[in-house]
Design a protein around this motif. Sequence first.
Motif, PDB file in Angstrom:
ATOM      1  N   LEU A  18      -6.955   7.994  70.815  1.00 27.84           N
ATOM      2  CA  LEU A  18      -6.145   9.021  70.144  1.00 27.84           C
ATOM      3  C   LEU A  18      -6.916   9.709  69.021  1.00 27.84           C
ATOM      4  O   LEU A  18      -6.733  10.903  68.773  1.00 27.84           O
ATOM      5  CB  LEU A  18      -4.881   8.386  69.567  1.00 27.84           C
ATOM      6  N   TYR A  19      -7.739   8.922  68.332  1.00 31.03           N
ATOM      7  CA  TYR A  19      -8.420   9.465  67.149  1.00 31.03           C
ATOM      8  C   TYR A  19      -9.922   9.211  67.247  1.00 31.03           C
ATOM      9  O   TYR A  19     -10.346   8.052  67.297  1.00 31.03           O
ATOM     10  CB  TYR A  19      -7.892   8.789  65.880  1.00 31.03           C
ATOM     11  N   ASP A  20     -10.734  10.280  67.277  1.00 26.69           N
ATOM     12  CA  ASP A  20     -12.185  10.083  67.216  1.00 26.69           C
ATOM     13  C   ASP A  20     -12.593  10.017  65.740  1.00 26.69           C
ATOM     14  O   ASP A  20     -11.735  10.087  64.848  1.00 26.69           O
ATOM     15  CB  ASP A  20     -12.942  11.168  67.996  1.00 26.69           C
ATOM     16  N   GLU A  78     -11.390  10.535  59.926  1.00 30.78           N
ATOM     17  CA  GLU A  78     -11.735  11.062  58.604  1.00 30.78           C
ATOM     18  C   GLU A  78     -10.581  11.921  58.056  1.00 30.78           C
ATOM     19  O   GLU A  78     -10.228  11.826  56.875  1.00 30.78           O
ATOM     20  CB  GLU A  78     -13.035  11.891  58.717  1.00 30.78           C
ATOM     21  N   ASP A  79      -9.975  12.731  58.938  1.00 35.77           N
ATOM     22  CA  ASP A  79      -8.829  13.555  58.502  1.00 35.77           C
ATOM     23  C   ASP A  79      -7.663  12.670  58.049  1.00 35.77           C
ATOM     24  O   ASP A  79      -7.001  12.968  57.056  1.00 35.77           O
ATOM     25  CB  ASP A  79      -8.333  14.465  59.651  1.00 35.77           C
ATOM     26  N   LEU A  80      -7.427  11.574  58.804  1.00 42.67           N
ATOM     27  CA  LEU A  80      -6.329  10.666  58.435  1.00 42.67           C
ATOM     28  C   LEU A  80      -6.602  10.025  57.072  1.00 42.67           C
ATOM     29  O   LEU A  80      -5.688   9.838  56.267  1.00 42.67           O
ATOM     30  CB  LEU A  80      -6.158   9.571  59.494  1.00 42.67           C
ATOM     31  N   VAL A  81      -7.873   9.712  56.830  1.00 46.20           N
ATOM     32  CA  VAL A  81      -8.234   9.112  55.534  1.00 46.20           C
ATOM     33  C   VAL A  81      -7.983  10.140  54.429  1.00 46.20           C
ATOM     34  O   VAL A  81      -7.355   9.835  53.403  1.00 46.20           O
ATOM     35  CB  VAL A  81      -9.718   8.658  55.538  1.00 46.20           C
ATOM     36  N   LEU A 136      -4.575   6.777  56.293  1.00 50.96           N
ATOM     37  CA  LEU A 136      -5.410   5.597  56.557  1.00 50.96           C
ATOM     38  C   LEU A 136      -6.291   5.354  55.345  1.00 50.96           C
ATOM     39  O   LEU A 136      -6.650   6.307  54.635  1.00 50.96           O
ATOM     40  CB  LEU A 136      -6.367   5.872  57.723  1.00 50.96           C
ATOM     41  N   ASN A 137      -6.659   4.106  55.148  1.00 45.34           N
ATOM     42  CA  ASN A 137      -7.640   3.783  54.105  1.00 45.34           C
ATOM     43  C   ASN A 137      -8.872   3.186  54.750  1.00 45.34           C
ATOM     44  O   ASN A 137      -8.783   2.572  55.805  1.00 45.34           O
ATOM     45  CB  ASN A 137      -7.044   2.762  53.132  1.00 45.34           C
TER      46      ASN A 137
END
Length: 312
Positions: free
Chosen positions: A100-102, A107-110, A115-116
């Motif tokens: 789902l996430y590359d 990085e965008d989620l962080v 996300l941490n």
Amino acid sequence: MSEDGVINTTKLRILELLSDLDESELNSIEDWIVSYTFRKDLKLKRILQNDEQKLIKIGDSLKKYIPVGAELLTENIAPPIVGNQSDCNDINTCHVDGFLYDEDEVEDLVKCGKLNRHYCLDCNSRNVKDLIFISHSLSRQNLLYIFKLLLPKDLEGKQLLDVGSRTGAVLYGAYYLSNAPSITGVEINKEYCEIQEKIIGQFAMDTNRVKVIHSDIMDRPDVVGHSDIIVINNLDFFVNIEKHKEVWYFFKKHMKKGSYIVAARSVADTLNYLGIFEEFMDWVTACKPNQIENEIFFDVEDNSDIFLYTIK
Ligand SMILES: C[S@@+](CC[C@H](N)C(=O)[O-])C[C@H]1O[C@@H](n2cnc3c(N)ncnc32)[C@H](O)[C@@H]1O
């Protein structure tokens, strides 16, 4: 940017790359360009990009069903106590679904605080440590590597099985990146089976070609025994050691000679962690990639956990 601007920027980027090469490397690149081989490679590269777009669309659709923490309420993921992931625990580990996430999306989620990357060793201090990121799905890059480099190009007549198909990443990879006519996922968690069915319906995939079975893999020796390609991602977080051993004895009993195993870690390592390697001596042979003409498109380092074997 104007056309001239694009060309100048591209030339500059190429020159920057070439400036790192020695004379003989430079000659090889010059041959590649003047022989027009790069045109053929470019065409293939665009096909791969196009294929990846299909998987990106599916990944985006899946995001509404799967929490960012990649664990459904109906499952109970427990860090393993043996093997290369046994350093994981609930405090130091972050589950993110690699299909789902590359890296860029992580990085965008962080950046947006979903996300941490670190956890605090003692509160309010700067004494932080990197979290271990674990994906329980194969990434898009892994899937391209499996279907466009490792496995034979022509899978006509072959049956593919994904053991524990979860979000269905491997099924969609096989569907869009290969010509395998029979693609089956067996998944023990009912909610994941329903999610896979929704995606198969939403993308109007041919249900004569791809199907999901809600079952413990050990209750389906028939499916294992008929499969020509069996994908096994690591089950460590999902089964205890005793069950994990049983699953491998079951595979040895039912997988047919000549079939392929695609594993997300060396089979020798997995069996060694479980302490049963010696009973599997000479069971499989490691294989080289079958589509070597596509080697140029893959960073072997990024896929160093993916192994191909045949059963002797
Ligand atoms: C590491 S995930 C693999 C996901 C998928 N194969 C991939 O590579 O993207 C393992 C999955 O196996 C499922 N599973 C665990 N034990 C199983 C069993 N005995 N039979 C079928 N599925 C099982 C889990 O629920 C989990 O979704």
